[in-house]
Scaffold this active site. Sequence first.
Site, PDB file in Angstrom:
ATOM      1  N   ASP A 100      -0.027   4.995   0.679  1.00 37.52           N
ATOM      2  CA  ASP A 100      -0.479   6.164   1.489  1.00 37.52           C
ATOM      3  C   ASP A 100      -0.172   5.547   3.165  1.00 37.52           C
ATOM      4  OD1 ASP A 100      -0.686   8.169  -0.270  1.00 37.52           O
ATOM      5  OD2 ASP A 100      -3.203   6.341  -0.226  1.00 37.52           O
ATOM      6  N   ASP A 115       1.471  -1.418   0.193  1.00 38.52           N
ATOM      7  CA  ASP A 115      -0.229   0.438  -0.263  1.00 38.52           C
ATOM      8  C   ASP A 115       1.136   1.173  -0.086  1.00 38.52           C
ATOM      9  OD1 ASP A 115      -2.304   1.521   0.309  1.00 38.52           O
ATOM     10  OD2 ASP A 115      -1.564   1.685   2.806  1.00 38.52           O
TER      11      ASP A 115
HETATM   12  C1  BG6 Z   1      -5.734   5.853   0.035  1.00 38.66           C
HETATM   13  C2  BG6 Z   1      -5.752   6.740   1.672  1.00 38.66           C
HETATM   14  O1  BG6 Z   1      -4.150   5.264  -0.381  1.00 38.66           O
HETATM   15  O2  BG6 Z   1      -6.485   6.347  -1.358  1.00 38.66           O
HETATM   16  C3  BG6 Z   1      -7.136   7.376   1.667  1.00 38.66           C
HETATM   17  O3  BG6 Z   1      -6.259   5.361   1.812  1.00 38.66           O
HETATM   18  C4  BG6 Z   1      -7.502   7.813   0.733  1.00 38.66           C
HETATM   19  O4  BG6 Z   1      -7.377   7.749   2.760  1.00 38.66           O
HETATM   20  C5  BG6 Z   1      -7.751   7.204  -0.553  1.00 38.66           C
HETATM   21  O5  BG6 Z   1      -9.277   8.152   1.272  1.00 38.66           O
HETATM   22  C6  BG6 Z   1      -8.318   7.862  -2.006  1.00 38.66           C
HETATM   23  O6  BG6 Z   1      -6.978   8.656  -2.063  1.00 38.66           O
HETATM   24  P1  BG6 Z   1      -7.557   9.722  -3.467  1.00 38.66           P
HETATM   25  O7  BG6 Z   1      -6.292  10.415  -3.351  1.00 38.66           O
HETATM   26  O8  BG6 Z   1      -7.921   9.107  -5.224  1.00 38.66           O
HETATM   27  O9  BG6 Z   1      -8.639  11.093  -3.155  1.00 38.66           O
HETATM   28 MG    MG Z   2      -2.679   3.089   3.418  1.00 38.62          MG
END
Ligand code: BG6
Ligand code: MG
Length: 215
Positions: free
Chosen positions: A12, A10
Amino acid sequence: MVEIKAFIFDLDGVLTDTAEYHYQAWQRLADAEGIPFSREENDAMRGLARRDSLNVLLKGREIDEATAQAWMVRKNDYYVALLSKISPDDLLPGVGDFLAAAKADGLKLGVGSASKNARPALEKLNILSLFDAVGDGYSVVHGKPSPDLFVWVAGRLGINPAQGVVFEDAAAGIQAAKRGGFYTVGLGDAVGEGATIRLPNLGGMRPREILARLV
Ligand code: BG6
Ligand code: MG
């Protein structure tokens, strides 16, 4: 014995602390709209796609579709502004060494991130070229906790899920990986129970130690 052939990460909250920036961006939107929101509530959003995260934020409040779209654009604008400042210095502890060691050990490397901003984030961290496959918020229809994204990445890597280890900071991500049939490593405080191995972060960790503890 099953041979592990790939590690899937993963992004984030695992490779870098952009989970904090997702939180700050949702908090800013919530404050502007007068919706109560907290860091603890944000943990339930970890790993969820943007639309699913908005539903968690709304806690049953009803808004029309145009407003929902506008709010997601605003949250993303706040997030992208924070993301623009990250650099290779923002890799979480141990990540650079761990990725390099895994590659040297002959493991394939993948990313399975729900984020539509995953590729620019990986570019800013200067690690995009290390990965043999990147699944992001554009890759599959059903996000975590559905297993689809990790299975999609496994297909790109040419492995069976039972030959892969997923590294996650989110309960939804661990659930997705387990449903897909992967080994799991849970990182950080918010990941909850359920991972095969749980660690605070990848600092000081070697890929071979992970493999020895898994199989
Ligand atoms: C995930 C995060 O990796 O991506 C979430 O943990 C986030 O918090 C999700 O909502 C979607 O991200 P994005 O950048 O497409 O809004
Ligand atoms: Mg994550």
